[in-house]
Design an enzyme around this catalytic site. Structure first.
Site, PDB file in Angstrom:
ATOM      1  N   CYS A   1       0.815  -1.218   0.000  1.00 62.78           N
ATOM      2  CA  CYS A   1       0.000   0.000   0.000  1.00 62.78           C
ATOM      3  C   CYS A   1       0.857   1.281   0.000  1.00 62.78           C
ATOM      4  O   CYS A   1       1.469   1.567  -1.015  1.00 62.78           O
ATOM      5  CB  CYS A   1      -1.018  -0.040   1.128  1.00 62.78           C
ATOM      6  SG  CYS A   1      -2.463   0.965   0.766  1.00 62.78           S
TER       7      CYS A   1
ATOM      8  N   HIS B   1      -3.515  -5.700   2.560  1.00 62.33           N
ATOM      9  CA  HIS B   1      -3.173  -5.841   3.976  1.00 62.33           C
ATOM     10  C   HIS B   1      -3.739  -7.174   4.450  1.00 62.33           C
ATOM     11  O   HIS B   1      -4.429  -7.872   3.718  1.00 62.33           O
ATOM     12  CB  HIS B   1      -3.820  -4.717   4.799  1.00 62.33           C
ATOM     13  CG  HIS B   1      -3.447  -3.332   4.366  1.00 62.33           C
ATOM     14  ND1 HIS B   1      -2.195  -2.807   4.552  1.00 62.33           N
ATOM     15  CD2 HIS B   1      -4.176  -2.363   3.772  1.00 62.33           C
ATOM     16  CE1 HIS B   1      -2.175  -1.562   4.101  1.00 62.33           C
ATOM     17  NE2 HIS B   1      -3.355  -1.273   3.610  1.00 62.33           N
TER      18      HIS B   1
HETATM   19  N1  GLN Z   1      -1.998   6.993   1.866  1.00 60.75           N
HETATM   20  C1  GLN Z   1      -2.098   6.023   0.814  1.00 60.75           C
HETATM   21  C2  GLN Z   1      -3.444   6.015   0.104  1.00 60.75           C
HETATM   22  O1  GLN Z   1      -4.439   6.368   0.689  1.00 60.75           O
HETATM   23  C3  GLN Z   1      -1.752   4.655   1.352  1.00 60.75           C
HETATM   24  C4  GLN Z   1      -2.769   4.126   2.335  1.00 60.75           C
HETATM   25  C5  GLN Z   1      -2.331   2.834   2.968  1.00 60.75           C
HETATM   26  O2  GLN Z   1      -1.155   2.575   3.120  1.00 60.75           O
HETATM   27  N2  GLN Z   1      -3.282   2.014   3.375  1.00 60.75           N
HETATM   28  O3  GLN Z   1      -3.529   5.629  -1.049  1.00 60.75           O
END
Ligand code: GLN
Length: 245
Positions: free
Chosen positions: A90, A188
């Protein structure tokens, strides 16, 4: 030789429990009698030498800080050149790419280790369970959950990790990206707890060993439960690939 599994900046990239990916790699090594240790590398210190690096998800501000520090530090880029396996999830996935968006949508420079570019999506944030079929048919269905606003486009030097069955992933029907031993994903879970075959792929690369099989009864039960729950939702709602949920 002790296998060093590095969780990169858990103080910045630890929002979603992705530090568990490092735990999974170490545990699956140790279950097989491979000596392995987990190194949690805080952002204030030089990144230690490692045989496998795991980057997790984080919020926009910490994500930017992590990108700046990793660029200054240089060790992750050297590891990538040396073919050390890197799992980037992510925010981590976006950071190892060429560009990623700031909170207000500006394109910020990533580390450029993976030929992907991320922009801020215009629709709803992608939040929920995701299922994807890997392009590598040696890997079974990937299960995880996603929570991101960014959408990612792959360049010619990266291949998709998987095709989305349910959820959003990169936003174009594909999920994640792979180039050499760098794997980027929106999943995740932690992704390696839900997908032990992917953990073993990284462990094979990191250790250079042919791995014995493990008795994964609990992991398989978790997978079966999550996969059937998501497939049931897809059947009931008719939702597929590109919709956010
Ligand atoms: N800030 C990034 C987004 O919203 C990554 C979010 C995350 O790592 N879950 O795309």
């Amino acid at each position: 030789m002790t296998l060093r599994v590095v969780v990169v900046y858990p103080d910045l990239l630890g929002t979603y429990g992705d530090g568990g990916n490092g735990v999974v790699v170490v545990q699956r090594a140790q279950w097989r009698g491979i000596d392995a240790t987990l190194l949690e590398a805080p952002s204030g210190e030089p990144l230690p030498a490692g045989d496998c690096y795991c980057l997790g998800g984080g919020e926009d501000g910490p994500q930017l800080r992590a990108a700046e520090l990793l660029r200054e530090d240089g060790a992750l880029a050297r590891a990538a050149i040396d073919g050390i396996p890197i799992l980037a999830v992510c925010a981590g996935y976006q950071i190892v790419g060429r560009t990623f968006p700031s909170a207000d949508g500006r394109a910020l420079p990533g580390l450029g280790l993976l030929d992907v570019a991320t922009t801020k999506g215009t629709g709803r944030r992608a939040v929920g369970e995701i299922l994807a079929e890997p392009l590598d048919d040696g890997l079974p269905t990937l299960t995880g959950f996603e929570n991101h606003g960014g959408l990612t486009t792959l360049g010619t030097d990266a291949s998709p990790l998987a095709t989305v069955v349910a959820g959003v992933g990169n936003g174009d029907g594909s999920e994640g990206a792979v180039a050499g031993r760098i794997v980027g994903t929106y999943l995740h879970g932690p992704v390696l707890a839900r997908n032990p075959a992917l953990a073993d792929r990284l462990l094979t690369w990191a250790s250079g060993e042919t791995l014995t099989s493990l008795e994964d009864t609990e992991e398989l039960a978790l997978r079966a439960e999550r996969i059937s729950a998501v497939r049931g939702t897809v059947r009931r709602s008719g939702r597929t690939g590109r919709s956010a949920w």
